[in-house]
Scaffold this active site. Structure first.
Site, PDB file in Angstrom:
ATOM      1  N   GLU A  97       0.819  -1.205   0.000  1.00  0.00           N
ATOM      2  CA  GLU A  97       0.000   0.000   0.000  1.00  0.00           C
ATOM      3  C   GLU A  97       0.854   1.257   0.000  1.00  0.00           C
ATOM      4  O   GLU A  97       1.985   1.268   0.486  1.00  0.00           O
ATOM      5  CB  GLU A  97      -0.913  -0.010   1.236  1.00  0.00           C
ATOM      6  CG  GLU A  97      -1.820  -1.219   1.244  1.00  0.00           C
ATOM      7  CD  GLU A  97      -2.846  -1.228   2.373  1.00  0.00           C
ATOM      8  OE1 GLU A  97      -3.739  -2.073   2.322  1.00  0.00           O
ATOM      9  OE2 GLU A  97      -2.754  -0.392   3.292  1.00  0.00           O
ATOM     10  N   CYS A 110       3.548   8.494   0.707  1.00  0.00           N
ATOM     11  CA  CYS A 110       4.070   7.540   1.681  1.00  0.00           C
ATOM     12  C   CYS A 110       4.185   6.208   0.956  1.00  0.00           C
ATOM     13  O   CYS A 110       3.196   5.700   0.426  1.00  0.00           O
ATOM     14  CB  CYS A 110       3.086   7.457   2.843  1.00  0.00           C
ATOM     15  SG  CYS A 110       3.481   6.162   4.028  1.00  0.00           S
ATOM     16  N   CYS A 117       6.005  -7.070   7.199  1.00  0.00           N
ATOM     17  CA  CYS A 117       7.089  -6.553   8.027  1.00  0.00           C
ATOM     18  C   CYS A 117       7.415  -7.585   9.102  1.00  0.00           C
ATOM     19  O   CYS A 117       6.521  -8.220   9.647  1.00  0.00           O
ATOM     20  CB  CYS A 117       6.645  -5.242   8.683  1.00  0.00           C
ATOM     21  SG  CYS A 117       7.963  -4.438   9.626  1.00  0.00           S
ATOM     22  N   CYS A 121       5.827  -4.822  15.768  1.00  0.00           N
ATOM     23  CA  CYS A 121       5.505  -3.832  16.803  1.00  0.00           C
ATOM     24  C   CYS A 121       4.020  -4.045  17.132  1.00  0.00           C
ATOM     25  O   CYS A 121       3.196  -4.167  16.217  1.00  0.00           O
ATOM     26  CB  CYS A 121       5.720  -2.415  16.284  1.00  0.00           C
ATOM     27  SG  CYS A 121       7.410  -2.113  15.739  1.00  0.00           S
ATOM     28  N   CYS A 124       1.084  -1.909  15.548  1.00  0.00           N
ATOM     29  CA  CYS A 124       1.065  -1.661  14.100  1.00  0.00           C
ATOM     30  C   CYS A 124       0.393  -2.807  13.347  1.00  0.00           C
ATOM     31  O   CYS A 124       0.729  -3.970  13.543  1.00  0.00           O
ATOM     32  CB  CYS A 124       2.496  -1.483  13.599  1.00  0.00           C
ATOM     33  SG  CYS A 124       2.598  -1.163  11.834  1.00  0.00           S
ATOM     34  N   CYS A 341      -0.795   6.121   9.684  1.00  0.00           N
ATOM     35  CA  CYS A 341       0.367   5.368  10.160  1.00  0.00           C
ATOM     36  C   CYS A 341      -0.072   4.144  10.942  1.00  0.00           C
ATOM     37  O   CYS A 341      -0.912   4.229  11.819  1.00  0.00           O
ATOM     38  CB  CYS A 341       1.215   6.198  11.118  1.00  0.00           C
ATOM     39  SG  CYS A 341       1.940   7.618  10.377  1.00  0.00           S
TER      40      CYS A 341
HETATM   41  N1  SAH Z   1       9.468   0.367   9.890  1.00  0.00           N
HETATM   42  C1  SAH Z   1       9.646   1.791   9.737  1.00  0.00           C
HETATM   43  C2  SAH Z   1       8.740   2.387   8.683  1.00  0.00           C
HETATM   44  C3  SAH Z   1       7.245   2.356   9.019  1.00  0.00           C
HETATM   45  S1  SAH Z   1       6.794   3.977   9.381  1.00  0.00           S
HETATM   46  C4  SAH Z   1       9.494   2.456  11.092  1.00  0.00           C
HETATM   47  O1  SAH Z   1       9.179   1.768  12.051  1.00  0.00           O
HETATM   48  O2  SAH Z   1       9.766   3.654  11.201  1.00  0.00           O
HETATM   49  C5  SAH Z   1       5.254   3.824  10.125  1.00  0.00           C
HETATM   50  C6  SAH Z   1       5.176   4.671  11.371  1.00  0.00           C
HETATM   51  O3  SAH Z   1       3.872   4.538  11.956  1.00  0.00           O
HETATM   52  C7  SAH Z   1       6.160   4.203  12.423  1.00  0.00           C
HETATM   53  O4  SAH Z   1       6.634   5.295  13.156  1.00  0.00           O
HETATM   54  C8  SAH Z   1       5.259   3.345  13.278  1.00  0.00           C
HETATM   55  O5  SAH Z   1       5.803   3.108  14.529  1.00  0.00           O
HETATM   56  C9  SAH Z   1       4.025   4.186  13.314  1.00  0.00           C
HETATM   57  N2  SAH Z   1       2.834   3.449  13.745  1.00  0.00           N
HETATM   58  C10 SAH Z   1       2.666   2.113  13.812  1.00  0.00           C
HETATM   59  N3  SAH Z   1       1.444   1.810  14.262  1.00  0.00           N
HETATM   60  C11 SAH Z   1       0.818   2.983  14.492  1.00  0.00           C
HETATM   61  C12 SAH Z   1      -0.484   3.322  14.940  1.00  0.00           C
HETATM   62  N4  SAH Z   1      -1.369   2.385  15.229  1.00  0.00           N
HETATM   63  N5  SAH Z   1      -0.781   4.637  15.065  1.00  0.00           N
HETATM   64  C13 SAH Z   1       0.119   5.594  14.713  1.00  0.00           C
HETATM   65  N6  SAH Z   1       1.338   5.322  14.264  1.00  0.00           N
HETATM   66  C14 SAH Z   1       1.700   4.037  14.162  1.00  0.00           C
END
Ligand code: SAH
Length: 350
Positions: A97, A110, A117, A121, A124, A341
């Site tokens: 996406e 983006c 992945c 986390c 996410c 995000c």
């Molecule tokens: N793997 C990389 C690139 C992904 S960026 C990284 O971790 O930076 C996506 C961003 O959205 C990251 O900062 C991630 O931690 C954040 N993110 C993940 N889940 C989220 C959520 N539920 N709400 C807001 N941000 C989130």
């Protein structure tokens, strides 16, 4: 690399030298190679047919001799706030996406770096897919080309900024990500200024050191989210291998080598990382290098966490500002279409 279909190479996987010798071998002139490169990287062509300054017979010859795989948009959704989410279908049917986020002066794209992945986390949605495969550099490049066309159609503007914040961890697909950035920034490619690109990482220390050694030009953002190492481990398991000592050393090294100010992304989760004590730990974590802090509003996923109440966010910001830190509060975009995000997920691809 793409699988080689019927032993044919993909036109975007051969070097300029190989292309020149192919052209000479079929009695064509050398300069045709530059014309082809221009179609591939500057004009973002997706077929030989589009290469209108080449003779029909050369186009057919190329068609018979090379494959030309490219990503396609298979679906899209539009948010009430103007954000648009796109699903890209890759040559093997896998999907990733991307998102276009318009503001008055910018259009930010983006883009994804991996299918799924590996990091898992817990907040996410992408992590729930697990890791499926890396994207090839052409697949990252194609996302930019396709989104740029969409930006012109829908907002009458080219993409002004790119964030590597879609699916995947860019530093775990280092070479392809760097190659895509080189093509997007090259004057012989898309010519976007490196300062308009941000690579976001969960914090892979060897990857950050490599960025420093490679003289990386774009911005770097770290998805820290919690400055207490043990607490971060609970929700971001990658912390076990990328511990804070290694991470901070790598960030200091990056700053020393490139002079960069690092953007710290910090997701505000209720009663987990949003107290004044947590802000103090964040302040301490950031002492060895200059930073800018983006506090991110949590977007709901199936994880069941809650976003921080405004009162907690206010006190958190007050503390950091009292320490003269630069803090921005980032409200999310595209939540209604799961484009924000942490909400990017495409299930059932294994
Ligand atoms: N793997 C990389 C690139 C992904 S960026 C990284 O971790 O930076 C996506 C961003 O959205 C990251 O900062 C991630 O931690 C954040 N993110 C993940 N889940 C989220 C959520 N539920 N709400 C807001 N941000 C989130």
């Amino acid at each position: 690399m793409h699988p080689i279909i019927q032993n044919m190479k993909d036109i975007r996987h051969i070097s300029q030298e190989e292309l020149v010798s192919f052209l000479l071998s079929i009695g064509e002139k050398k300069f045709r190679a530059s014309q082809i490169a221009e179609w591939l990287w500057k004009k973002g062509a997706a077929s030989f047919e589009e290469m209108s300054n080449l003779s029909q017979s050369l186009r057919s010859r190329l068609q018979e001799s090379f494959t030309f795989t490219h990503a396609e948009i298979s679906d899209h959704r539009q948010s009430t706030d103007g954000t648009r989410k796109y699903i890209f279908r890759l040559h093997d049917g896998k999907q990733v996406e991307g998102v276009l986020i318009p503001t008055e002066t910018r259009v930010t794209a983006c883009i994804s770096s991996q299918v799924g992945c590996a990091l898992r986390c817990s907040f996410c949605a992408t992590g729930t897919m697990g890791f499926i495969r890396n994207l090839d550099f052409t697949e990252i490049f194609d996302q930019f080309i396709l989104l740029d066309k969409e930006a012109q159609t829908n907002y009458n503007q080219h993409i002004t900024n790119i964030v590597y914040m879609g699916m995947g961890e860019p530093l775990l697909n280092y070479d392809a990500v760097m190659r895509s950035i080189a093509l997007i920034t090259s004057p012989n490619g898309q010519g976007l200024s490196p300062s308009r690109i941000t690579l976001s990482t969960v914090g892979i220390a060897p990857g950050i050191r490599k960025l420093a050694d490679d003289g990386f030009k774009p911005e770097v953002a770290l998805s820290l989210h919690c400055a207490d190492e043990l607490k971060r481990r609970q929700r971001m398991p990658v912390t076990e291998t990328q511990n804070f000592e290694k991470l901070r050393e790598a960030l200091v090294y990056l700053h020393e080598k490139t002079g960069k100010r690092i953007t710290i992304e910090y997701l505000m989760l209720k009663n987990w990382n949003d107290s004044v004590e947590d802000a103090r730990k964040l302040f301490r974590f950031c002492q060895p290098f200059p930073v800018k802090i983006n506090l991110i509003e949590y977007n709901s996923t199936e994880s069941g966490y809650e976003k921080s109440p405004e009162e907690n966010v206010r006190k958190f910001v007050e503390f950091l500002e009292s320490k003269n830190m630069v803090v921005n509060i980032r409200h999310s975009r595209g939540k209604d279409i799961d484009a924000a995000c942490g909400q990017l997920v495409k299930k059932g691809q294994n």
